[in-house]
Design an enzyme around this catalytic site. Structure first.
Site, mmCIF file in Angstrom:
data_model
loop_
_atom_site.group_PDB
_atom_site.id
_atom_site.type_symbol
_atom_site.label_atom_id
_atom_site.label_comp_id
_atom_site.label_asym_id
_atom_site.label_seq_id
_atom_site.Cartn_x
_atom_site.Cartn_y
_atom_site.Cartn_z
ATOM 1 N N TYR A 164 -7.503 16.112 4.652
ATOM 2 C CA TYR A 164 -7.180 16.759 3.523
ATOM 3 C C TYR A 164 -8.088 17.240 2.636
ATOM 4 C CZ TYR A 164 -5.474 17.143 -1.615
ATOM 5 O OH TYR A 164 -5.378 17.658 -2.530
ATOM 6 N N LYS A 168 -8.971 21.569 2.019
ATOM 7 C CA LYS A 168 -9.110 22.153 0.712
ATOM 8 C C LYS A 168 -10.329 23.177 0.574
ATOM 9 C CE LYS A 168 -5.056 20.890 -1.281
ATOM 10 N NZ LYS A 168 -3.991 21.995 -1.456
#
Length: 241
Positions: A164, A168
């Site tokens: 994750y 980003k």
């Protein structure tokens, strides 16, 4: 009489995405609710309409080429252009994410949705955005994607994550590259950090409401023509890369 502004928010059937759609709709805009799940999409559209928003459903799986192409056709046929795109759909990835033991499928899934999905949707809708007088693109990122924050001693950037968090960071880098390519087109594209909001993405552990998280996306969606592009922002201002 000015034309009605047309917006599309991906992953808009719940959480921050829903609140972004509601906030943009409060301006009198026509808002497409992009979502994979038909029942949740229809429920969200009905709720938005009951609140006075001119909302319409857009079947959309950001990981599927055919689905994204279909969404672009739907907006083309129903509106003829797109003024604002908010790339909000995202996943955290399942399971533990320690880099020494992470399942590569978890990393691939996070990148597929959080990065490739943004590229896929953005490129499919660029022809419609180019028809807008003031096109805006907002990519929903996260403060955990900031390498500066990740490498600052004592910084609070959440747990170690090989899927994750790097997805980003990747999204932020892609946003910069789009801004460089589109700099002379009038299209403003920026990354937004909503803060740690209580949504099902984190088991509702966040300390901010989805409505609070939506505020920065709404602000970046309504930037003036001389506004910034290629930036990373939260409610307090610029987020360090």
């Amino acid at each position: 009489m000015s034309e009605q502004t047309i917006a599309l928010v991906t992953g808009a059937n719940k959480g921050i995405g829903y609140e972004i759609a509601a906030g943009l709709g409060a301006f009198g805009w026509r808002v497409g609710v992009g979502a994979r799940d038909r029942e949740r999409r229809e429920t969200a559209v009905a709720k938005l309409r009951a609140a006075g928003v001119d909302a319409f459903g857009v079947p959309l799986d950001v990981t599927d080429d055919a689905s994204v192409a279909g969404a672009a056709r739907l907006i083309e046929e129903s509106a003829g252009r797109l003024d604002v795109l908010v790339n909000n759909a995202g996943i955290t990835g399942d399971g533990a994410q320690a880099p020494t033991s992470v399942d590569l499928a978890t990393v691939r899934a996070a990148v597929e949705t959080n990065v490739l999905g943004v590229i896929r949707v953005t490129n499919a809708l660029l022809p419609l955005l180019r028809r807008s007088a003031s096109p805006r693109i907002v990519n929903m990122s996260s403060g955990v994607g900031s390498l500066t924050r990740q490498t600052t001693p004592g910084g609070e950037t959440g747990p170690i994550s090989a899927a994750y968090t790097p997805s980003k960071t990747f999204l932020n880098a892609v946003t910069v590259q789009y801004a460089k390519e589109l700099r002379d087109t009038g299209i403003l594209i920026n990354a937004a950090c909503p803060g740690y909001c209580a949504t099902d993405l984190n088991g509702f552990r966040g300390v901010r409401t989805p409505e609070q998280g939506a505020a920065i996306a709404i602000r970046l969606s309504t930037l003036p023509d001389d506004g910034p592009t290629g930036g990373f922002f939260d409610d307090e201002g610029v987020v360090p890369w």
